[in-house]
Design a protein around this motif. Structure first.
Motif, short mmCIF file in Angstrom:
data_model
loop_
_atom_site.label_atom_id
_atom_site.label_comp_id
_atom_site.label_asym_id
_atom_site.label_seq_id
_atom_site.Cartn_x
_atom_site.Cartn_y
_atom_site.Cartn_z
N PRO A 148 45.08 44.43 44.37
CA PRO A 148 45.65 45.70 43.90
C PRO A 148 46.42 45.58 42.59
CG PRO A 148 47.01 44.77 45.64
CD PRO A 148 45.80 43.89 45.53
N HIS A 149 46.58 44.40 42.06
CA HIS A 149 47.32 44.20 40.82
C HIS A 149 46.67 43.06 40.02
CE1 HIS A 149 48.97 40.65 42.78
NE2 HIS A 149 49.29 41.41 43.80
N ALA A 150 47.03 42.99 38.76
CA ALA A 150 46.52 41.92 37.89
C ALA A 150 47.42 40.70 37.97
CB ALA A 150 46.43 42.43 36.46
N PHE A 151 46.96 39.60 37.37
CA PHE A 151 47.68 38.32 37.44
C PHE A 151 47.93 37.78 36.04
CE2 PHE A 151 45.53 38.91 41.42
CZ PHE A 151 46.42 38.42 42.38
N ASP A 152 49.06 37.10 35.91
CA ASP A 152 49.42 36.51 34.62
C ASP A 152 48.67 35.21 34.35
OD1 ASP A 152 51.69 38.39 34.03
OD2 ASP A 152 52.43 37.52 35.91
N LEU A 153 48.27 34.52 35.41
CA LEU A 153 47.47 33.32 35.28
C LEU A 153 46.39 33.34 36.35
CD1 LEU A 153 46.94 30.46 34.08
CD2 LEU A 153 48.47 29.56 35.85
N VAL A 154 45.16 33.11 35.92
CA VAL A 154 44.04 32.99 36.85
C VAL A 154 43.46 31.60 36.67
CG1 VAL A 154 41.83 33.89 37.62
CG2 VAL A 154 43.55 35.46 36.70
#
Length: 247
Positions: free
Chosen positions: A102-108
């Motif tokens: 449901p949300h984006a990530f700062d590091l993948v």
């Protein structure tokens, strides 16, 4: 022996399932998590070693791991509980290529797991879909240090076209719209430590459990892997971990 159980046993003493030592992991995470309060997603997390290391050193970071192996995720939960990190770690047993959030990530992170997406560029496309603006991707991929011999290909069960050399690998990444902001090329010592750990952990388990129905399979798998490495791909297969930002 079940492939996932075999991998779990082989990585008991080297939970980062890639040829990087602890100092290399720490350096990459320091560069990847400059604020110390990021959301981190690991696609193909295995036993979540990268996530656990990130969380242990940074009390405001939150991590999400995705993997298809219930054995690996059980190990991750056990390690998280022992370290007191359970509240900041969420784990999902599902195909990483189909995971949604449901949300984006700062590091993948996709380290040593690009095969789960069908290769390097599809893995980067999946990572991009989860990435917050200004975020970073940490991707680990094999490359050919030199042209692979038939023995090297047999030892890996690979084809010559499965990897490129390092320069071509980086060219493919930059052409796909990414800029490397740092990278670590695994050293021969890191490779040797990883392979001796892999084969040694499995061999010790077989020796310590001679009456287990999987003991012979574990012994044979360790011996075959050691042979394929020492007489095949040692010095031929490299590994690079790239820290990327979208161009």
């Amino acid at each position: 022996m079940d492939r996932r159980q075999l991998s779990h046993l082989a990585h008991r003493d080297h939970p980062v399932a890639a040829p990087l030592d602890d100092a290399s992991v720490g350096r990459l995470l320091t560069l990847a998590l400059p604020r110390g309060d990021e959301r981190v997603l690991d696609l193909g997390c295995g036993e979540a070693a990268w996530l656990l290391r990130a969380l242990a050193d940074r009390p405001e970071v939150r991590g999400t791991g995705v993997d298809v192996s219930p054995v690996a995720l059980a190990g991750a939960r056990e390690a998280a509980a022992a370290a007191g990190l359970t509240e900041r770690l969420t784990l999902h047993e599902t195909d990483a290529a189909r995971f949604t959030a449901p949300h984006a990530f700062d590091l993948v992170a996709v380290v040593g797991a690009t095969h789960a997406f069908g290769g390097l560029l599809p893995a980067l496309a999946a990572a991009r879909a989860h990435l917050a603006p200004g975020g970073r991707v940490l991707v680990g991929e094999g490359f050919w240090e030199c042209a692979p011999s038939p023995a090297a290909l047999a030892g890996l069960g690979a084809s010559a076209g499965e990897f490129d050399d390092l320069a071509t690998t980086v060219d493919r990444v930059t052409a796909d719209g990414w800029t490397p902001v740092h990278a670590h090329v695994s050293t021969p010592g890191e490779w040797d430590d990883y392979e001796w750990s892999w084969t040694g952990s499995l061999s010790r388990w077989a020796l310590d459990n001679p009456h287990h129905p999987d003991s012979a399979d574990a012994w044979e798998a360790a011996a075959a892997h050691r042979e394929g490495w020492l007489r095949g791909y040692r010095g031929t297969l490299g590994f690079v971990t790239l820290l990327l930002r979208a161009s």
